[in-house]
Write a protein that holds these residues in place. Structure first.
Motif, PDB file in Angstrom:
ATOM      1  N   LYS A  14       0.829  -1.201   0.000  1.00 59.51           N
ATOM      2  CA  LYS A  14       0.000   0.000   0.000  1.00 59.51           C
ATOM      3  C   LYS A  14       0.871   1.262   0.000  1.00 59.51           C
ATOM      4  CE  LYS A  14      -3.499  -2.763   0.441  1.00 59.51           C
ATOM      5  NZ  LYS A  14      -4.293  -3.159  -0.724  1.00 59.51           N
ATOM      6  N   GLU A  31      -3.773   3.501   2.740  1.00 60.90           N
ATOM      7  CA  GLU A  31      -4.810   2.943   1.867  1.00 60.90           C
ATOM      8  C   GLU A  31      -5.631   1.830   2.522  1.00 60.90           C
ATOM      9  OE1 GLU A  31      -3.516   3.319  -2.636  1.00 60.90           O
ATOM     10  OE2 GLU A  31      -2.128   2.002  -1.565  1.00 60.90           O
ATOM     11  N   ASP A  33      -4.811   0.108   5.293  1.00 62.72           N
ATOM     12  CA  ASP A  33      -4.055  -0.613   6.306  1.00 62.72           C
ATOM     13  C   ASP A  33      -4.122   0.163   7.627  1.00 62.72           C
ATOM     14  OD1 ASP A  33      -3.355  -2.651   4.630  1.00 62.72           O
ATOM     15  OD2 ASP A  33      -1.211  -2.171   4.531  1.00 62.72           O
ATOM     16  N   ALA A 276     -12.341  -0.260   1.654  1.00 66.28           N
ATOM     17  CA  ALA A 276     -11.153  -1.068   1.938  1.00 66.28           C
ATOM     18  C   ALA A 276     -11.497  -2.132   2.975  1.00 66.28           C
ATOM     19  CB  ALA A 276     -10.023  -0.180   2.447  1.00 66.28           C
TER      20      ALA A 276
END
Length: 316
Positions: A14, A31, A33, A276
């Motif tokens: 990421k 992103e 995480d 995500a």
């Protein structure tokens, strides 16, 4: 044979962002995480969230060294999950702070959580061989405490149960900025596998009452300005409510976990499938929502074996 968890095939690196969200305050994001936070005081630095391994923690340290050479003296952990705490040794902080409830969860289920998360999400445990063991705090508190980094006051508070029973937030009054851990997410699914659905909305209300100017959420990009902050709080509220309500209806009529899974997917896929880690979180979210709706207040401990059994049940 059941297919693998979505997280087991998430192997792409990421892109890291390091965003100043107030004077001397930074959000380390990647992103979807796990995020970390940085508070630069007069003489020293406080880190919020350790990352999952010392190797991943070094990425946070590298960003810190781009803006200050002050020593890292304090590490604050908003809850007990392995991906948040096991990188702690990299910082060399003399003080590691958690809530009383979070420390109790390390004792009760810390090793099981480590084993479970390692199986689910191998990419987040890059360099796992360098983890020296479970992370234990040096200082805990029940409801609130303040730490002074020179003249800069940092308030640590347990506002209520949400992502876990021991969640805390970190508020920096001089800039009116908050680090919320996984109580608030931004365009990222909430992980609710150890959560408290009935309490989460009230805890979000408590966060919202601060009317902060910026938030570093648990996952997703930094939230700058009241409008963006409020939008993230409300989307988090919607995610949690949209997960719980369908599962609760199924549980009320004596339906199965698989039926709850189908009902939650029907409600949540149209709204959140592009978030995500949505697919990563969904099975654990449904299992916990189903349990809570059936009166199980304390989340059952996830183990590597329980993960597999639950996933097989959801595959039909």
């Amino acid at each position: 044979m059941a297919k693998a968890f979505a997280s087991q095939s998430d192997l792409n690196e990421k892109t890291i962002s390091f965003t100043e969200i107030g004077r001397g305050l930074y959000a380390f994001t990647a992103e979807g995480d796990p995020n970390s936070g940085v508070i630069v005081g007069d003489d020293s630095v406080m880190i919020i969230e350790a990352q999952a391994t010392p190797r991943l923690a070094q990425k946070v340290i590298d960003c810190v060294r781009q803006v200050t050479d002050k020593p890292i003296t304090h590490l604050v952990l908003t809850h007990y999950h392995a991906v948040r705490v096991l990188g702690a040794s990299a910082y060399g902080a003399g003080q590691i702070l958690m809530s009383d409830a979070a420390r109790a969860m390390v004792a009760e289920r810390g090793q099981e959580d480590w084993d479970s998360e390692f199986q689910r999400f191998p990419r987040l445990f890059e360099g796992h061989e360098s983890i020296p063991g479970l992370t234990w705090p040096t200082t805990t508190f029940s409801e609130a405490m303040s730490v002074y980094l020179g003249n800069r006051r940092v308030d640590l508070m347990h506002l209520g149960r949400a992502h876990t029973a021991g969640d805390i937030v970190i508020h920096v009054p001089d800039e009116n900025v908050m680090f919320t851990g996984d109580i608030v997410e931004y365009h990222s699914a909430c992980y609710c596998g150890d959560g408290h659905f009935a309490d989460w909305g009230d805890t979000l209300d408590a966060v919202k009452a601060f009317e902060v100017d910026a938030i570093a959420p648990g996952r997703g990009g930094a939230l700058m300005g009241r409008e963006m902050v409020d939008a993230a709080i409300e989307s988090t509220r919607d995610f949690v409510a949209s997960t719980y309500a369908p599962a609760a209806r199924v549980a009320a009529r004596g339906g199965s976990l698989k039926e709850a899974w189908d009902a939650v997917r029907a409600a949540c896929d149209p709204k959140f499938s592009d978030y995500a880690i949505y697919e990563h979180c969904l099975p654990f979210n449904v299992a916990r929502a189903y349990d809570e709706a059936r009166g199980i207040d304390t989340p059952r401990i996830w183990t590597a074996q329980r993960d597999i059994e639950m996933w097989e049940a959801l595959q039909g």
